[in-house]
Scaffold this active site. Structure first.
Site, mmCIF file in Angstrom:
data_model
loop_
_atom_site.group_PDB
_atom_site.id
_atom_site.type_symbol
_atom_site.label_atom_id
_atom_site.label_comp_id
_atom_site.label_asym_id
_atom_site.label_seq_id
_atom_site.Cartn_x
_atom_site.Cartn_y
_atom_site.Cartn_z
ATOM 1 N N ASP A 9 0.868 -1.175 0.000
ATOM 2 C CA ASP A 9 0.000 0.000 0.000
ATOM 3 C C ASP A 9 0.911 1.233 0.000
ATOM 4 O O ASP A 9 2.140 1.120 -0.181
ATOM 5 C CB ASP A 9 -0.984 -0.033 1.192
ATOM 6 C CG ASP A 9 -0.288 0.154 2.537
ATOM 7 O OD1 ASP A 9 0.960 0.192 2.587
ATOM 8 O OD2 ASP A 9 -1.004 0.253 3.562
ATOM 9 N N HIS A 10 0.328 2.414 0.229
ATOM 10 C CA HIS A 10 1.129 3.653 0.235
ATOM 11 C C HIS A 10 2.171 3.633 1.350
ATOM 12 O O HIS A 10 3.270 4.171 1.192
ATOM 13 C CB HIS A 10 0.205 4.871 0.404
ATOM 14 C CG HIS A 10 -0.638 4.809 1.636
ATOM 15 N ND1 HIS A 10 -1.673 3.896 1.770
ATOM 16 C CD2 HIS A 10 -0.595 5.497 2.803
ATOM 17 C CE1 HIS A 10 -2.217 4.037 2.972
ATOM 18 N NE2 HIS A 10 -1.583 5.002 3.615
ATOM 19 N N CYS A 66 3.554 -3.099 3.965
ATOM 20 C CA CYS A 66 2.673 -1.994 4.337
ATOM 21 C C CYS A 66 3.414 -1.222 5.439
ATOM 22 O O CYS A 66 4.616 -1.423 5.629
ATOM 23 C CB CYS A 66 1.271 -2.457 4.744
ATOM 24 S SG CYS A 66 1.149 -3.450 6.226
ATOM 25 N N GLY A 67 2.719 -0.351 6.139
ATOM 26 C CA GLY A 67 3.406 0.444 7.146
ATOM 27 C C GLY A 67 4.023 -0.419 8.229
ATOM 28 O O GLY A 67 5.204 -0.318 8.552
ATOM 29 N N GLY A 69 3.449 -3.979 8.266
ATOM 30 C CA GLY A 69 3.529 -5.367 7.796
ATOM 31 C C GLY A 69 2.377 -6.215 8.310
ATOM 32 O O GLY A 69 2.158 -7.335 7.817
ATOM 33 N N GLY A 71 -1.078 -5.530 8.447
ATOM 34 C CA GLY A 71 -2.280 -5.574 7.603
ATOM 35 C C GLY A 71 -2.123 -6.522 6.427
ATOM 36 O O GLY A 71 -2.998 -7.355 6.164
ATOM 37 N N HIS A 99 10.524 -24.241 8.593
ATOM 38 C CA HIS A 99 9.480 -24.964 9.320
ATOM 39 C C HIS A 99 8.075 -24.745 8.756
ATOM 40 O O HIS A 99 7.223 -25.631 8.862
ATOM 41 C CB HIS A 99 9.468 -24.531 10.796
ATOM 42 C CG HIS A 99 10.673 -24.986 11.551
ATOM 43 N ND1 HIS A 99 10.772 -24.933 12.920
ATOM 44 C CD2 HIS A 99 11.852 -25.520 11.126
ATOM 45 C CE1 HIS A 99 11.952 -25.402 13.312
ATOM 46 N NE2 HIS A 99 12.631 -25.762 12.246
ATOM 47 N N ASN A 100 7.825 -23.566 8.220
ATOM 48 C CA ASN A 100 6.452 -23.217 7.805
ATOM 49 C C ASN A 100 6.269 -23.163 6.290
ATOM 50 O O ASN A 100 5.154 -22.936 5.824
ATOM 51 C CB ASN A 100 6.036 -21.862 8.404
ATOM 52 C CG ASN A 100 6.371 -21.752 9.876
ATOM 53 O OD1 ASN A 100 7.260 -20.986 10.270
ATOM 54 N ND2 ASN A 100 5.703 -22.534 10.703
ATOM 55 N N ARG A 137 2.299 -30.751 9.326
ATOM 56 C CA ARG A 137 1.715 -29.541 9.929
ATOM 57 C C ARG A 137 1.283 -28.552 8.848
ATOM 58 O O ARG A 137 0.275 -27.862 9.000
ATOM 59 C CB ARG A 137 2.727 -28.911 10.888
ATOM 60 C CG ARG A 137 3.031 -29.844 12.052
ATOM 61 C CD ARG A 137 4.322 -29.539 12.754
ATOM 62 N NE ARG A 137 4.628 -30.581 13.743
ATOM 63 C CZ ARG A 137 5.826 -30.743 14.283
ATOM 64 N NH1 ARG A 137 6.832 -29.944 13.976
ATOM 65 N NH2 ARG A 137 6.026 -31.708 15.155
HETATM 66 C C1 RB5 Z 1 -1.549 2.737 6.527
HETATM 67 O O1 RB5 Z 1 -1.540 3.949 7.200
HETATM 68 C C2 RB5 Z 1 -1.260 1.607 7.482
HETATM 69 O O2 RB5 Z 1 -2.328 1.423 8.347
HETATM 70 C C3 RB5 Z 1 -0.946 0.340 6.726
HETATM 71 O O3 RB5 Z 1 0.136 0.558 5.880
HETATM 72 C C4 RB5 Z 1 -0.553 -0.864 7.560
HETATM 73 O O4 RB5 Z 1 0.418 -0.545 8.496
HETATM 74 C C5 RB5 Z 1 -1.663 -1.628 8.136
HETATM 75 O O5 RB5 Z 1 -1.490 -2.665 8.785
#
Ligand code: RB5
Length: 144
Positions: A9-10, A66-67, A69, A71, A99-100, A137
């Site tokens: 994402d951004h 992401c910001g 990781g 999400g 392992h995974n 597993r």
């Molecule tokens: C975006 O602001 C942020 O919430 C996203 O990148 C991430 O960190 C979500 O888990």
């Protein structure tokens, strides 16, 4: 050479771009699922696109940023067949492969610096699944 799907994402855009260049300089074929601008966007969109491409076999592995990781890891793990690991150092990255059999690596741009991220990516891509007792597993994960 393995084919790698990458997305962010951004909040993960800059680290994603750096990792993409890093991988290409090492000869990996990288498919970039976006985002491509710093405009605010929704991480599940990109996590789903990368995870589906790995689950379908279009790419061998995926890397999501992401910001934090968090999400992207939650989103990617909702796709059947995906084992996404959020890693902050290379030891966890290696174990997630050994392992995974993790097939998606998740990173947080606001948590992990570029040089450490390269170290994590190298460790993750260069470590093989140990199979053996771990395979049972992994099979069980598909039934959860
Ligand atoms: C975006 O602001 C942020 O919430 C996203 O990148 C991430 O960190 C979500 O888990």
């Amino acid at each position: 050479m393995e084919k790698i799907a990458i997305g962010s994402d951004h909040g993960g855009l800059n680290l994603k771009k750096s990792i993409k260049s890093y991988l290409e300089s090492k000869g990996y074929e990288v498919q970039d699922f976006g985002t491509h601008t710093s405009e605010s966007c929704d991480y599940p969109v990109y996590a789903k696109a990368v995870a589906k491409s790995v689950a379908k076999g279009d790419n061998d592995k995926g890397i999501l940023v992401c910001g934090s990781g968090i999400g992207v890891s939650i989103a990617a793990n909702k796709v059947k067949g995906i084992r996404a690991a959020l890693c902050h150092e290379s030891c966890s990255a290696k174990l997630s492969r050994m392992h995974n059999n993790a097939n998606v690596l998740c990173l947080g741009e606001r948590i992990t610096g570029e040089v450490l991220a390269y170290d994590i990516v190298d460790a993750w891509l260069n470590t093989k699944f140990e199979s053996g007792r771990h395979q049972k597993r992994i099979d069980m994960l598909d039934e959860v």
